[in-house]
Design a protein around this motif. Structure first.
Motif, PDB file in Angstrom:
ATOM      1  N   SER A  24       1.076  -1.015   0.181  1.00 35.77           N
ATOM      2  CA  SER A  24      -0.030  -0.140  -0.014  1.00 35.77           C
ATOM      3  C   SER A  24       0.949   1.076   0.156  1.00 35.77           C
ATOM      4  CB  SER A  24      -0.894  -0.031   1.178  1.00 35.77           C
ATOM      5  OG  SER A  24      -0.139   0.036   2.529  1.00 35.77           O
ATOM      6  N   GLY A  25       0.266   2.336  -0.183  1.00 31.80           N
ATOM      7  CA  GLY A  25       1.043   3.632  -0.269  1.00 31.80           C
ATOM      8  C   GLY A  25       1.491   3.881   1.214  1.00 31.80           C
ATOM      9  N   ARG A  26       0.731   3.503   2.223  1.00 27.61           N
ATOM     10  CA  ARG A  26       1.191   3.817   3.536  1.00 27.61           C
ATOM     11  C   ARG A  26       2.603   3.071   3.911  1.00 27.61           C
ATOM     12  NH1 ARG A  26       1.543   2.802   9.054  1.00 27.61           N
ATOM     13  NH2 ARG A  26       0.761   4.233  10.376  1.00 27.61           N
ATOM     14  N   ASN A  27       2.715   1.562   3.314  1.00 25.60           N
ATOM     15  CA  ASN A  27       3.889   1.000   3.430  1.00 25.60           C
ATOM     16  C   ASN A  27       5.016   1.662   2.737  1.00 25.60           C
ATOM     17  OD1 ASN A  27       2.615  -0.848   5.093  1.00 25.60           O
ATOM     18  ND2 ASN A  27       2.294  -2.545   3.121  1.00 25.60           N
ATOM     19  N   PHE A  28       4.813   2.335   1.559  1.00 27.08           N
ATOM     20  CA  PHE A  28       5.872   3.043   1.037  1.00 27.08           C
ATOM     21  C   PHE A  28       6.226   4.171   1.857  1.00 27.08           C
ATOM     22  CE2 PHE A  28       6.908   6.265  -2.068  1.00 27.08           C
ATOM     23  CZ  PHE A  28       8.228   5.830  -2.609  1.00 27.08           C
ATOM     24  N   ALA A  29       5.173   5.040   2.379  1.00 26.97           N
ATOM     25  CA  ALA A  29       5.335   5.991   2.987  1.00 26.97           C
ATOM     26  C   ALA A  29       6.034   5.729   4.590  1.00 26.97           C
ATOM     27  CB  ALA A  29       4.132   6.699   3.480  1.00 26.97           C
ATOM     28  N   ALA A  30       6.044   4.548   4.980  1.00 26.95           N
ATOM     29  CA  ALA A  30       6.677   3.987   6.234  1.00 26.95           C
ATOM     30  C   ALA A  30       7.890   3.675   5.822  1.00 26.95           C
ATOM     31  CB  ALA A  30       6.076   2.739   6.899  1.00 26.95           C
ATOM     32  N   TRP A  31       8.247   3.050   4.601  1.00 25.83           N
ATOM     33  CA  TRP A  31       9.700   2.785   4.367  1.00 25.83           C
ATOM     34  C   TRP A  31      10.332   4.085   4.210  1.00 25.83           C
ATOM     35  CZ3 TRP A  31      12.375   3.617  -0.345  1.00 25.83           C
ATOM     36  CH2 TRP A  31      13.457   3.224  -0.675  1.00 25.83           C
ATOM     37  N   LEU A  32       9.747   5.350   3.840  1.00 26.30           N
ATOM     38  CA  LEU A  32      10.389   6.369   3.587  1.00 26.30           C
ATOM     39  C   LEU A  32      10.731   7.231   4.925  1.00 26.30           C
ATOM     40  CD1 LEU A  32       8.718   8.113   0.667  1.00 26.30           C
ATOM     41  CD2 LEU A  32      11.147   6.985   0.606  1.00 26.30           C
ATOM     42  N   GLY A  33       9.765   6.422   5.973  1.00 31.25           N
ATOM     43  CA  GLY A  33      10.105   7.256   7.319  1.00 31.25           C
ATOM     44  C   GLY A  33       9.105   8.520   7.507  1.00 31.25           C
ATOM     45  N   LEU A  34       7.862   8.556   6.592  1.00 32.71           N
ATOM     46  CA  LEU A  34       6.954   9.838   6.851  1.00 32.71           C
ATOM     47  C   LEU A  34       5.933   9.278   7.645  1.00 32.71           C
ATOM     48  CD1 LEU A  34       7.295  10.919   3.193  1.00 32.71           C
ATOM     49  CD2 LEU A  34       8.091  12.057   5.254  1.00 32.71           C
ATOM     50  N   VAL A  35       5.742   8.145   8.245  1.00 34.13           N
ATOM     51  CA  VAL A  35       4.451   7.871   9.053  1.00 34.13           C
ATOM     52  C   VAL A  35       4.771   8.009  10.438  1.00 34.13           C
ATOM     53  CG1 VAL A  35       3.022   5.882   9.556  1.00 34.13           C
ATOM     54  CG2 VAL A  35       3.784   6.252   6.964  1.00 34.13           C
ATOM     55  N   PRO A  36       3.961   8.672  11.287  1.00 38.94           N
ATOM     56  CA  PRO A  36       4.216   8.600  12.886  1.00 38.94           C
ATOM     57  C   PRO A  36       4.485   7.346  13.478  1.00 38.94           C
ATOM     58  CG  PRO A  36       2.177   9.632  12.269  1.00 38.94           C
ATOM     59  CD  PRO A  36       2.680   9.042  11.082  1.00 38.94           C
ATOM     60  N   LYS A  52      13.152   8.911  12.403  1.00 37.46           N
ATOM     61  CA  LYS A  52      14.298   9.155  11.479  1.00 37.46           C
ATOM     62  C   LYS A  52      14.903   7.838  10.715  1.00 37.46           C
ATOM     63  CE  LYS A  52      15.469  13.197  14.005  1.00 37.46           C
ATOM     64  NZ  LYS A  52      15.925  14.270  13.778  1.00 37.46           N
ATOM     65  N   MET A  53      14.138   6.823  10.775  1.00 38.63           N
ATOM     66  CA  MET A  53      14.520   5.721   9.878  1.00 38.63           C
ATOM     67  C   MET A  53      13.895   5.869   8.605  1.00 38.63           C
ATOM     68  SD  MET A  53      15.072   3.201  12.953  1.00 38.63           S
ATOM     69  CE  MET A  53      15.552   1.858  11.716  1.00 38.63           C
ATOM     70  N   GLY A  54      14.513   5.116   7.835  1.00 34.74           N
ATOM     71  CA  GLY A  54      14.031   5.058   6.426  1.00 34.74           C
ATOM     72  C   GLY A  54      15.084   5.605   5.364  1.00 34.74           C
ATOM     73  N   GLN A  55      14.388   5.890   4.307  1.00 37.11           N
ATOM     74  CA  GLN A  55      15.234   6.561   3.239  1.00 37.11           C
ATOM     75  C   GLN A  55      15.283   7.986   3.134  1.00 37.11           C
ATOM     76  OE1 GLN A  55      16.169   7.863   0.183  1.00 37.11           O
ATOM     77  NE2 GLN A  55      17.616   6.272  -0.153  1.00 37.11           N
ATOM     78  N   THR A  56      16.541   8.564   3.619  1.00 37.44           N
ATOM     79  CA  THR A  56      16.377   9.863   3.986  1.00 37.44           C
ATOM     80  C   THR A  56      16.360  11.005   2.839  1.00 37.44           C
ATOM     81  OG1 THR A  56      18.938   9.843   4.172  1.00 37.44           O
ATOM     82  CG2 THR A  56      17.756   9.484   6.203  1.00 37.44           C
ATOM     83  N   ASP A  57      17.122  10.549   1.813  1.00 36.01           N
ATOM     84  CA  ASP A  57      17.377  11.346   0.671  1.00 36.01           C
ATOM     85  C   ASP A  57      15.897  11.691  -0.015  1.00 36.01           C
ATOM     86  OD1 ASP A  57      20.092  11.471   0.873  1.00 36.01           O
ATOM     87  OD2 ASP A  57      20.251   9.294  -0.494  1.00 36.01           O
ATOM     88  N   ILE A  58      15.139  10.550  -0.088  1.00 37.73           N
ATOM     89  CA  ILE A  58      13.716  10.846  -0.912  1.00 37.73           C
ATOM     90  C   ILE A  58      12.916  11.365   0.092  1.00 37.73           C
ATOM     91  CG2 ILE A  58      11.732   9.558  -1.862  1.00 37.73           C
ATOM     92  CD1 ILE A  58      13.381   7.293  -2.481  1.00 37.73           C
ATOM     93  N   ARG A  59      12.959  11.088   1.312  1.00 35.03           N
ATOM     94  CA  ARG A  59      12.077  11.749   2.397  1.00 35.03           C
ATOM     95  C   ARG A  59      12.448  13.370   2.418  1.00 35.03           C
ATOM     96  NH1 ARG A  59      13.132   9.042   6.999  1.00 35.03           N
ATOM     97  NH2 ARG A  59      15.042  10.573   7.607  1.00 35.03           N
ATOM     98  N   ARG A  60      13.798  13.721   2.617  1.00 35.76           N
ATOM     99  CA  ARG A  60      14.048  14.974   2.273  1.00 35.76           C
ATOM    100  C   ARG A  60      13.710  15.959   1.251  1.00 35.76           C
ATOM    101  NH1 ARG A  60      19.724  15.007   2.899  1.00 35.76           N
ATOM    102  NH2 ARG A  60      19.413  14.201   4.911  1.00 35.76           N
TER     103      ARG A  60
END
Length: 121
Positions: A24-36, A52-60
């Motif tokens: 799901s999109g939530r799983n992708f957002a969690a992989w990026l570290g954007l989910v609370p 602060k876990m996840g893929q930092t470059d894409i999240r930033r």
């Protein structure tokens, strides 16, 4: 999509695995570290800060793109997107930017999985 330019799209294509891997999109957002972060006790879930876990470059890049959209909304004095206008009015700009970045990540996942282009609502 507003806030996602060629640099962000290229980073997602380069650094992220195939988006079909995520359920799901939530799983992708969690992989990026954007989910609370969720903490629960007694059956009551409490949402904490974004980890602060996840893929930092894409999240930033997503957060920077979201800040540019929010800056545009504040300068213009409103938005056609009622959700975003209400969010910017209620919350600090950085909190609103992370929420918008989360939404942008979910939309990116949906567009990739469905093989569709961005449509304005």
């Amino acid at each position: 999509m507003p806030g996602v330019g060629p640099v962000t799209a290229g980073a997602i294509a380069a650094f992220a695995p195939n988006l079909d891997v995520f359920d799901s999109g939530r799983n992708f957002a969690a992989w990026l570290g954007l989910v609370p972060r969720q903490r629960s006790t007694g059956g009551k879930a409490r949402l904490g800060a974004v980890s602060k876990m996840g893929q930092t470059d894409i999240r930033r890049l997503l957060i920077v793109g979201a800040m540019s959209v929010i800056r545009w909304v504040v300068r213009k004095g409103g938005s056609t997107n009622r959700w975003l206008a209400d969010l910017v009015a209620r919350k600090p700009k950085m909190v609103a930017a992370v929420a918008l970045a989360n939404k942008m990540a979910r939309m990116t996942w949906a567009m990739s999985v469905k093989q569709e282009d961005y449509r304005m609502a």
